[in-house]
Write an enzyme that holds these catalytic residues in place. Structure first.
Site, PDB file in Angstrom:
ATOM      1  CE1 TYR A  76      36.278  40.266  37.198  1.00  0.00           C
ATOM      2  CE2 TYR A  76      34.741  41.164  35.581  1.00  0.00           C
ATOM      3  CZ  TYR A  76      35.276  41.167  36.854  1.00  0.00           C
ATOM      4  OH  TYR A  76      34.814  42.056  37.795  1.00  0.00           O
ATOM      5  CG  HIS A  87      39.275  43.158  45.488  1.00  0.00           C
ATOM      6  ND1 HIS A  87      38.670  41.996  45.896  1.00  0.00           N
ATOM      7  CD2 HIS A  87      38.846  43.372  44.211  1.00  0.00           C
ATOM      8  CE1 HIS A  87      37.911  41.524  44.930  1.00  0.00           C
ATOM      9  NE2 HIS A  87      37.995  42.335  43.893  1.00  0.00           N
TER      10      HIS A  87
END
Length: 419
Positions: free
Chosen positions: A188, A387
């Site tokens: 990430y 999302h």
């Protein structure tokens, strides 16, 4: 008033008579436990009970007449117990590397409860005796596997500039590290979000199929406080990609896998991570899974929530220096004709109002046009979904099944399915 300004954090955690205890950033960027006597509230009378440590203090509480301090140490939970005068009592021992949460309770009761999980440990609730320091299992999620069949470890490797980066690695205990294992590298690296060990059925299934799962704690995250976060933002964002590329090279150099058996995965800001790394080092991966990624870094701020990300990414309109940095790594703008890019499965959803699906549409289309050779570029567009948060379990299962099937198809060493 005890506190008459907003210059530091002062989170009240309890009191013992006139002494009020706070988790605070007062003269302590990584946080401390501070005691203020309400009868003598001036700052010259304040007492630092637990000084700041090398690790950031995430939370603190008072249970059973003791202070419980929750730290993040190398992206793992660390719980330390102190008495109310700040004397160290003990550290809570967990069943391996993992993440714990809880430790609430009453100040006059000598028990508290916490939950612990890891890559090979399903969420488990423990009762903790504040007097003896013993933990006992109250409840464990029922999952049909034996945690003893798996290994969870943490390693450290050097990034391009010499910075030490931690990485969690999990796999079956009987796996031979001979450089041929199918490996999934997940990352990430942004917005001060810390990646900590957690339990996932899909990752467990990947490991059960004979795969290695690896998760580095890249700069841009919050694992080592604000300096770590800032080192992966704006004009320093390339550090995040360098960290991820170094993680891939570490796994190859240390016989976990090979370039023909390494896949990379990330979502949202992690989708940007995958897009940037596969365009910078297309030779390094056998398959790529960018999900709901931010792929056009020159125009991201023009759509829905994108304007809020300028603090992390910078802006192509407000600074020439930031424009140059964004243009240098923007995945969409760094796809070049005639390059052999890895097999790629882009995933998005038609009503994603966080990262608009146009990012993925454009990236996939340009990748298909520019691809040299026979490696496929596919895009999977979920309907009536956003999302990711709140996605029905059935859709999650279907998407993961498609992703794992894509990896089985394109990695040289085939992950095994149960007969």
């Amino acid at each position: 008033d005890l506190i008459d300004n907003f210059e530091n954090e002062y989170s009240f955690i309890g009191n013992e008579g006139p002494w009020f205890y706070f988790k605070s950033a007062w003269k302590a960027p990584k946080k401390c436990v501070l005691a203020i006597n309400v009868n003598h509230p001036k700052s010259e009378n304040w007492k630092v009970i637990v000084p700041q440590a090398s690790e950031t203090l995430d939370s603190a509480g008072i249970v059973g007449g003791k202070l419980v301090a929750d730290y993040l140490k190398d992206a793992k939970t660390q719980i330390k117990i102190f008495d109310l005068e700040g004397r160290f009592v003990r550290e809570v021992k967990f069943p391996g590397i993992g993440t714990a949460s809880g430790f609430g309770g009453k100040q006059d009761q000598a028990e508290t409860f916490y939950s612990f999980s890891s890559f090979a440990t399903p969420p488990t609730t423990f009762r903790y005796d504040m007097d003896t320091g013993k933990s006992s299992v109250v409840r464990r999620a029922k999952v049909d596997f034996d945690p003893q069949d798996y290994v969870v470890k943490q390693v450290f490797f050097e990034s391009q500039d010499g910075t030490k980066i931690p990485m969690f690695i999990a796999h079956r205990r009987d796996l031979k590290l001979n450089g041929t294992n199918p490996t999934l590298l997940y990352g990430y690296g942004g917005f001060s979000i810390s990646l900590t060990p957690s339990f996932s059925i899909s990752r467990l299934q990947w490991m059960e199929m004979g795969g290695v799962f690896a998760m580095p704690n890249l700069r841009g995250g919050g694992e080592y406080g604000e300096p770590w976060h800032l080192a992966g933002t704006k004009t320093q964002k390339q550090n995040v990609f360098n960290d991820f590329i170094a993680a891939a090279e570490f796994l190859i150099d240390n016989q976990y896998t090979s370039r023909q058996n390494l896949a990379i995965q990330g979502g949202s800001n992690g989708g940007l991570l995958v897009g940037a790394c596969m365009t910078q080092r297309p030779d390094l991966y056998a398959a790529c899974l960018p999900a709901v990624g931010v792929m056009d870094m020159l125009r991201f701020h023009k759509f829905t929530a994108g304007r809020f990300w300028v603090d992390d990414y910078g802006s192509s309109e407000k600074s020439l220096e930031e424009f140059k940095a964004l243009a240098a790594y923007s995945p969409y703008h760094n796809i070049h004709d005639g390059v052999a890019y890895p097999p790629t499965l882009v995933t998005t959803a038609d009503t994603d109002d966080r990262v608009v699906p146009g990012h993925s549409f454009k990236f996939a289309a340009r990748l298909q046009k520019s691809q040299s050779g026979s490696n496929p570029t596919l895009i999977r567009i979920e309907t009536r979904a956003g999302h990711g948060a709140g996605k029905p379990t059935s859709k999650i299962i279907e998407e993961i099944a498609d992703q794992w099937a894509f990896l089985v198809k394109h990695l040289k060493a085939k992950p095994r399915f149960e007969e």
